[in-house]
Scaffold this motif. Structure first.
Motif, PDB file in Angstrom:
ATOM      1  N   UNK A 106      -7.796   9.873  -0.369  1.00 27.19           N
ATOM      2  CA  UNK A 106      -6.980   9.291   0.704  1.00 27.19           C
ATOM      3  C   UNK A 106      -7.538   7.942   1.147  1.00 27.19           C
ATOM      4  N   UNK A 107      -8.863   7.818   1.131  1.00 29.18           N
ATOM      5  CA  UNK A 107      -9.489   6.585   1.633  1.00 29.18           C
ATOM      6  C   UNK A 107      -9.546   5.482   0.583  1.00 29.18           C
ATOM      7  N   UNK A 108      -9.759   5.896  -0.674  1.00 28.35           N
ATOM      8  CA  UNK A 108     -10.051   4.932  -1.746  1.00 28.35           C
ATOM      9  C   UNK A 108      -9.063   3.760  -1.828  1.00 28.35           C
ATOM     10  N   UNK A 109      -7.733   4.003  -1.770  1.00 28.76           N
ATOM     11  CA  UNK A 109      -6.805   2.875  -1.911  1.00 28.76           C
ATOM     12  C   UNK A 109      -6.943   1.827  -0.804  1.00 28.76           C
ATOM     13  N   UNK A 156      -6.401   0.715   7.888  1.00 32.33           N
ATOM     14  CA  UNK A 156      -7.178   1.891   8.307  1.00 32.33           C
ATOM     15  C   UNK A 156      -6.304   3.125   8.104  1.00 32.33           C
ATOM     16  N   UNK A 157      -6.736   3.965   7.193  1.00 32.39           N
ATOM     17  CA  UNK A 157      -5.945   5.166   6.871  1.00 32.39           C
ATOM     18  C   UNK A 157      -5.937   6.118   8.064  1.00 32.39           C
ATOM     19  N   UNK A 158      -4.814   6.763   8.239  1.00 30.57           N
ATOM     20  CA  UNK A 158      -4.665   7.729   9.330  1.00 30.57           C
ATOM     21  C   UNK A 158      -3.900   8.928   8.754  1.00 30.57           C
ATOM     22  N   UNK A 159      -4.155  10.114   9.269  1.00 24.20           N
ATOM     23  CA  UNK A 159      -3.473  11.273   8.689  1.00 24.20           C
ATOM     24  C   UNK A 159      -2.977  12.236   9.756  1.00 24.20           C
ATOM     25  N   UNK A 160      -1.896  12.931   9.405  1.00 22.78           N
ATOM     26  CA  UNK A 160      -1.293  13.908  10.305  1.00 22.78           C
ATOM     27  C   UNK A 160      -0.421  14.844   9.466  1.00 22.78           C
ATOM     28  N   UNK A 161      -0.261  16.065   9.923  1.00 25.14           N
ATOM     29  CA  UNK A 161       0.582  17.006   9.180  1.00 25.14           C
ATOM     30  C   UNK A 161       1.839  17.336   9.972  1.00 25.14           C
ATOM     31  N   UNK A 162       2.865  17.708   9.238  1.00 28.22           N
ATOM     32  CA  UNK A 162       4.044  18.305   9.863  1.00 28.22           C
ATOM     33  C   UNK A 162       4.293  19.593   9.078  1.00 28.22           C
ATOM     34  N   UNK A 197      -1.168   7.676   1.166  1.00 29.61           N
ATOM     35  CA  UNK A 197      -2.316   7.868   0.267  1.00 29.61           C
ATOM     36  C   UNK A 197      -2.611   9.353   0.025  1.00 29.61           C
ATOM     37  N   UNK A 198      -1.951  10.219   0.773  1.00 36.86           N
ATOM     38  CA  UNK A 198      -2.091  11.663   0.524  1.00 36.86           C
ATOM     39  C   UNK A 198      -0.802  12.359   0.937  1.00 36.86           C
ATOM     40  N   UNK A 199      -0.334  13.220   0.072  1.00 38.20           N
ATOM     41  CA  UNK A 199       0.827  14.040   0.414  1.00 38.20           C
ATOM     42  C   UNK A 199       0.639  15.387  -0.259  1.00 38.20           C
ATOM     43  N   UNK A 200       0.486  16.418   0.557  1.00 37.69           N
ATOM     44  CA  UNK A 200       0.338  17.763   0.015  1.00 37.69           C
ATOM     45  C   UNK A 200       1.397  18.655   0.647  1.00 37.69           C
TER      46      UNK A 200
END
Ligand code: UDP
Length: 244
Positions: A106-109, A156-162, A197-200
């Protein structure tokens, strides 16, 4: 373990913790919390309490792992034995190995890896208290730790789920919703570049529900990103006394 609640969300759309479907849990972030790290961050995301430390760019050990054209990014996600209700073994679990990889990818890109060939950047994430969605909160904190270390980044990568509980698409699932709900979609975003950068996805959703969940998670990410940036800026605000 608590008994299963009758309903995760009531007819009026109120969730177990009183939130509306599109509401985030309370979030508090701090940067520069570890003096021995090059950059660090601490996040409280609902009941999650997570510490992230970034070390580098520094010499690579063992040396043969060094990459000639870019920096080596290593991430370690670890849950403290006391972070969950049932004691978690301190040894790395399969899940922790997976989440370490997920955080790194998720961070690398977002990082200009090519600026620091033959060096390593180590990011350690320690989950002190877990309440669902720790991978997302870990990514949010880890990205800030890297920014705090002064590593040049595209965003700056940020993440959250739904996800889905009962028949409703909801934002930012807490532990009970994560375990008893029918789907969880964690998403990491570079908000300025509008790049994921991440999708699961864990569970089953229709195409329409998936789209709704992704859009809701993106909205959540944007709100958390504002807190992230405010926190980082606050560290560098110059406090000056004003003379009358
Ligand atoms: N969890 C737990 N014991 C473990 C691993 C996870 O109780 O050994 C809980 C913890 O609260 C975590 C939640 O299960 O946040 C959901 O875990 P998942 O693998 O879905 O990852 P997360 O939602 O934290 O990103």
């Amino acid at each position: 373990m608590n008994d299963k609640p009758e309903k995760l969300i009531d007819k009026k759309g109120v969730r177990l913790d009183g939130r509306k479907p599109d509401e985030l849990r309370p979030i508090k972030i701090d940067v520069g919390v570890l003096s021995n790290a090059d950059g660090s961050a601490y996040i409280e995301h609902g009941k999650n309490k997570i510490l992230a430390g970034a070390y580098g760019p520094r010499e690579v050990h063992p040396k043969h792992l060094a990459l000639q054209d870019r920096m080596l990014l290593r991430c370690r996600y670890h849950m403290a034995p006391f972070s969950v209700q049932e004691r978690k073994s301190p040894a790395p679990s399969r899940r922790e190995v997976e989440l370490s990889k997920v955080i790194r990818e998720s961070l690398e890109p977002s990082i200009f890896m090519e600026y620091y060939p033959r060096t390593a950047l180590d990011v350690f994430v320690e989950v002190l208290q877990a309440d669902g969605g720790t991978r997302c909160a870990s990514i949010t904190a880890a990205a800030l730790a890297v920014a705090d270390a002064g590593i040049p980044m595209r965003d700056i990568v940020v993440a959250c789920a739904a996800g889905k509980v009962e028949d409703t698409i909801v934002l930012d699932l807490m532990d009970e919703e994560d375990k008893l709900g029918s789907a969880d979609v964690p998403l990491a975003l570079m908000p300025n570049l509008n790049a994921v950068t991440l999708l699961q996805m864990d569970g089953i959703l229709t195409v329409e529900e998936f789209e709704q969940a992704v859009n809701l998670a993106i909205e959540g990410c944007k709100k958390i990103s504002a807190i992230q940036k405010e926190t980082l800026k606050a560290k560098y605000v110059d406090v000056k006394e004003v003379e009358e």
